[in-house]
Design a protein around this motif. Structure first.
Motif, PDB file in Angstrom:
ATOM      1  N   LEU A  67      41.963  38.020  32.648  1.00  0.00           N
ATOM      2  CA  LEU A  67      41.311  37.866  33.954  1.00  0.00           C
ATOM      3  C   LEU A  67      42.259  37.208  34.949  1.00  0.00           C
ATOM      4  CD1 LEU A  67      37.760  36.568  32.907  1.00  0.00           C
ATOM      5  CD2 LEU A  67      38.405  38.902  33.542  1.00  0.00           C
ATOM      6  N   ASP A  97      40.563  39.736  39.850  1.00  0.00           N
ATOM      7  CA  ASP A  97      39.407  40.242  39.109  1.00  0.00           C
ATOM      8  C   ASP A  97      38.113  39.555  39.561  1.00  0.00           C
ATOM      9  OD1 ASP A  97      40.691  42.088  37.402  1.00  0.00           O
ATOM     10  OD2 ASP A  97      41.336  40.472  36.068  1.00  0.00           O
ATOM     11  N   ARG A 134      37.095  40.987  42.869  1.00  0.00           N
ATOM     12  CA  ARG A 134      36.521  42.329  42.667  1.00  0.00           C
ATOM     13  C   ARG A 134      35.096  42.226  42.124  1.00  0.00           C
ATOM     14  NH1 ARG A 134      41.708  44.433  41.797  1.00  0.00           N
ATOM     15  NH2 ARG A 134      41.891  43.399  39.790  1.00  0.00           N
ATOM     16  N   TYR A 135      34.874  41.289  41.184  1.00  0.00           N
ATOM     17  CA  TYR A 135      33.521  41.166  40.634  1.00  0.00           C
ATOM     18  C   TYR A 135      32.551  40.635  41.687  1.00  0.00           C
ATOM     19  CZ  TYR A 135      29.516  40.527  37.748  1.00  0.00           C
ATOM     20  OH  TYR A 135      28.231  40.639  37.269  1.00  0.00           O
ATOM     21  N   ALA A 180      31.705  43.604  43.869  1.00  0.00           N
ATOM     22  CA  ALA A 180      30.924  44.655  43.219  1.00  0.00           C
ATOM     23  C   ALA A 180      29.521  44.187  42.844  1.00  0.00           C
ATOM     24  CB  ALA A 180      31.653  45.153  41.969  1.00  0.00           C
ATOM     25  N   SER A 181      29.377  42.885  42.560  1.00  0.00           N
ATOM     26  CA  SER A 181      28.084  42.379  42.093  1.00  0.00           C
ATOM     27  C   SER A 181      27.235  41.798  43.205  1.00  0.00           C
ATOM     28  CB  SER A 181      28.311  41.283  41.041  1.00  0.00           C
ATOM     29  OG  SER A 181      28.859  40.124  41.653  1.00  0.00           O
ATOM     30  N   ASP A 204      27.653  38.686  44.072  1.00  0.00           N
ATOM     31  CA  ASP A 204      27.600  37.249  43.800  1.00  0.00           C
ATOM     32  C   ASP A 204      28.817  36.579  44.443  1.00  0.00           C
ATOM     33  OD1 ASP A 204      27.694  34.660  42.863  1.00  0.00           O
ATOM     34  OD2 ASP A 204      27.226  35.170  40.786  1.00  0.00           O
ATOM     35  N   MET A 212      28.525  36.202  34.436  1.00  0.00           N
ATOM     36  CA  MET A 212      28.163  37.612  34.301  1.00  0.00           C
ATOM     37  C   MET A 212      29.385  38.524  34.194  1.00  0.00           C
ATOM     38  SD  MET A 212      25.055  37.801  33.824  1.00  0.00           S
ATOM     39  CE  MET A 212      25.254  39.572  33.696  1.00  0.00           C
ATOM     40  N   LEU A 213      30.535  38.059  34.689  1.00  0.00           N
ATOM     41  CA  LEU A 213      31.769  38.838  34.508  1.00  0.00           C
ATOM     42  C   LEU A 213      32.187  38.765  33.037  1.00  0.00           C
ATOM     43  CD1 LEU A 213      34.265  40.445  35.371  1.00  0.00           C
ATOM     44  CD2 LEU A 213      35.288  38.317  36.192  1.00  0.00           C
ATOM     45  N   MET A 221      30.247  38.167  30.521  1.00  0.00           N
ATOM     46  CA  MET A 221      29.257  38.956  29.762  1.00  0.00           C
ATOM     47  C   MET A 221      29.535  40.451  29.915  1.00  0.00           C
ATOM     48  SD  MET A 221      25.100  38.869  30.079  1.00  0.00           S
ATOM     49  CE  MET A 221      24.054  39.522  28.754  1.00  0.00           C
ATOM     50  N   GLY A 222      29.850  40.857  31.139  1.00  0.00           N
ATOM     51  CA  GLY A 222      30.071  42.277  31.430  1.00  0.00           C
ATOM     52  C   GLY A 222      31.297  42.842  30.731  1.00  0.00           C
ATOM     53  N   VAL A 223      32.413  42.105  30.749  1.00  0.00           N
ATOM     54  CA  VAL A 223      33.638  42.629  30.122  1.00  0.00           C
ATOM     55  C   VAL A 223      33.534  42.630  28.593  1.00  0.00           C
ATOM     56  CG1 VAL A 223      35.186  42.023  32.046  1.00  0.00           C
ATOM     57  CG2 VAL A 223      34.883  40.400  30.159  1.00  0.00           C
ATOM     58  N   VAL A 254      30.966  43.360  26.621  1.00  0.00           N
ATOM     59  CA  VAL A 254      30.142  44.402  25.991  1.00  0.00           C
ATOM     60  C   VAL A 254      30.873  45.744  25.913  1.00  0.00           C
ATOM     61  CG1 VAL A 254      28.907  45.290  28.043  1.00  0.00           C
ATOM     62  CG2 VAL A 254      27.739  45.207  25.811  1.00  0.00           C
TER      63      VAL A 254
END
Lengths: 150, 149
Positions: free
Chosen positions: A20, A24, A27-28, A31-32, A34, A58-59, A61-63, A65
Motif C-alpha cells: 500500500l 492507494d 484512490r480508495y 472510489a469509496s 470515504d 475497509m481498504l 478488508m477489501g484488498v 478478500v
C-alpha cells in the motif's frame, strides 16, 4: 474452480502480498467516498492521536478478500465476508520519490476453516498481517469469507 | 451531546444508488481486485453476470451513503467526529452488478454505552425492486466525550 469434496479443514488456499502507498489511500478515498482526513493528512491524523496517516479499515478488508475471490473463480461466490479491525495500518509518507512508492506491506493468507456439505459452503479464514522487517502484526481478526461451491 | 439509546431500532429513509460501470471499475482498481469480471463485460458474462460484477466489499459505497442519515440525526445524539471502525460484515443475497438502481435503508440496530464511548451498530439493507441484494452490518466505536478532557 475448487470442489467442495476435494477440500479439507485446515487446507491452505494460498497467500498474497499487498503493498500500500499513499496514492492507494487517495484512490480508495475517491472510489469509496470515504474522505476522512486521517487517511490522507498527517497533521490531522496526529491531532486525533494517531502516529500519522493510516489506511482505511475497509481498504484492508477489501484488498484481503481478493485472495478468496481468485481462488473461488468467481467473486460472486463470496456470499458472506466479515472482519474485526484490531490494529491500524500506518502508511507513512515515503522519504522521497513518488507517492506511489509503497510504504506498508500486508501478508494475506487463507485456509479452510469450516466445510458445510448441506449448504455447499466453505468458510475461508484469512490471516492478514502488517509486515515490517521480520515483524508481523495481525491487523484483522475473525476475517472470514463464506464461499459457495459445487 | 448525549446519546439517546431510545433511538435503537429506528430505520431511516432509504437512499437510491445507481451502480455505474466506471464506479465498479474504479472501486475494483482501488481495492486491487484484479478478477476480470470486475473490469471486462465478456468475462462477467462468461460467469453468468448481466454486467460488471461489483467486488465483495463494494456494498460499503452504498451503505455509507445510507448510514449518513444516522450521522445527521440529532435525536440519536451520536458524535461521529472521532470514530474507530470496530467491525464490518457483508452478507450477499444476490450479486450486485453495474447498471442497477438499488435502494439502501439503514437501521440503528444497537447502541452499547461503555466508558467514555459507545459501540454503535448499524444494519443497512440493500435491495433491488424490493428483492434483497446485500445486508451490511457496521460497528463503530464512538467517543462520547462527556466528562473527560
Amino acid at each position: 474452480m475448487p470442489q467442495l469434496a476435494d477440500l479439507e479443514k485446515g487446507q491452505s488456499i494460498g497467500h498474497r502480498t499487498v503493498e500500500l502507498s499513499r496514492a492507494d489511500l487517495i484512490r480508495y478515498a475517491a472510489a469509496s467516498g470515504d474522505h476522512n482526513p486521517i487517511h490522507w493528512n498527517d497533521r490531522f491524523a496526529t491531532e486525533v492521536g494517531l502516529d500519522g496517516v493510516i489506511a482505511h479499515g475497509m481498504l484492508t478488508m477489501g484488498v484481503s478478500v481478493e485472495l478468496v475471490a481468485q481462488w473461488a473463480g468467481d467473486p460472486a461466490k463470496v456470499v458472506d465476508y466479515q472482519t474485526r479491525f484490531t490494529k491500524p495500518v500506518p502508511v507513512p509518507e515515503p522519504p522521497h520519490g513518488s507517492p506511489e512508492t509503497p510504504t506498508a506491506q500486508l501478508e494475506v493468507s487463507g485456509k479452510v476453516g469450516k466445510l458445510d456439505a448441506e449448504a455447499k459452503t466453505a468458510r475461508i479464514d484469512l490471516t492478514v498481517e502488517l509486515a515490517s522487517g521480520e515483524q508481523r502484526d495481525k491487523v484483522l481478526t475473525k476475517a472470514q469469507a463464506v464461499v459457495v461451491l459445487d | 451531546m448525549s446519546i439517546n439509546t431510545a433511538r435503537e431500532g429506528h430505520t431511516y429513509p432509504a437512499i437510491t444508488y445507481q451502480v455505474g460501470r466506471e464506479a465498479v471499475r474504479e472501486f475494483s482498481i482501488a481495492v486491487k481486485a484484479e478478477h476480470p469480471a470486475h473490469h471486462n463485460l465478456e468475462a462477467a458474462a462468461d460467469l453468468g453476470h448481466q454486467d460488471l460484477l461489483a467486488p465483495p466489499t463494494f456494498g460499503v459505497v452504498i451503505s455509507q451513503r445510507a448510514e449518513a442519515a444516522v450521522v445527521a440525526d440529532p435525536e440519536a445524539g451520536i458524535d461521529f467526529s472521532r470514530v474507530v471502525h470496530a467491525d464490518e460484515r457483508f452478507v450477499h443475497h444476490h450479486p450486485i452488478t453495474a447498471g442497477e438502481t438499488l435502494n439502501a435503508a439503514t437501521t440503528l440496530e444497537r447502541i452499547r454505552l461503555m466508558g467514555a464511548g459507545a459501540m454503535v451498530t448499524t444494519v443497512t439493507e440493500i435491495t433491488h425492486d424490493g428483492d434483497p441484494r446485500a445486508t451490511v452490518t457496521s460497528t463503530l466505536l464512538v467517543r462520547t466525550d462527556e466528562g473527560d478532557d
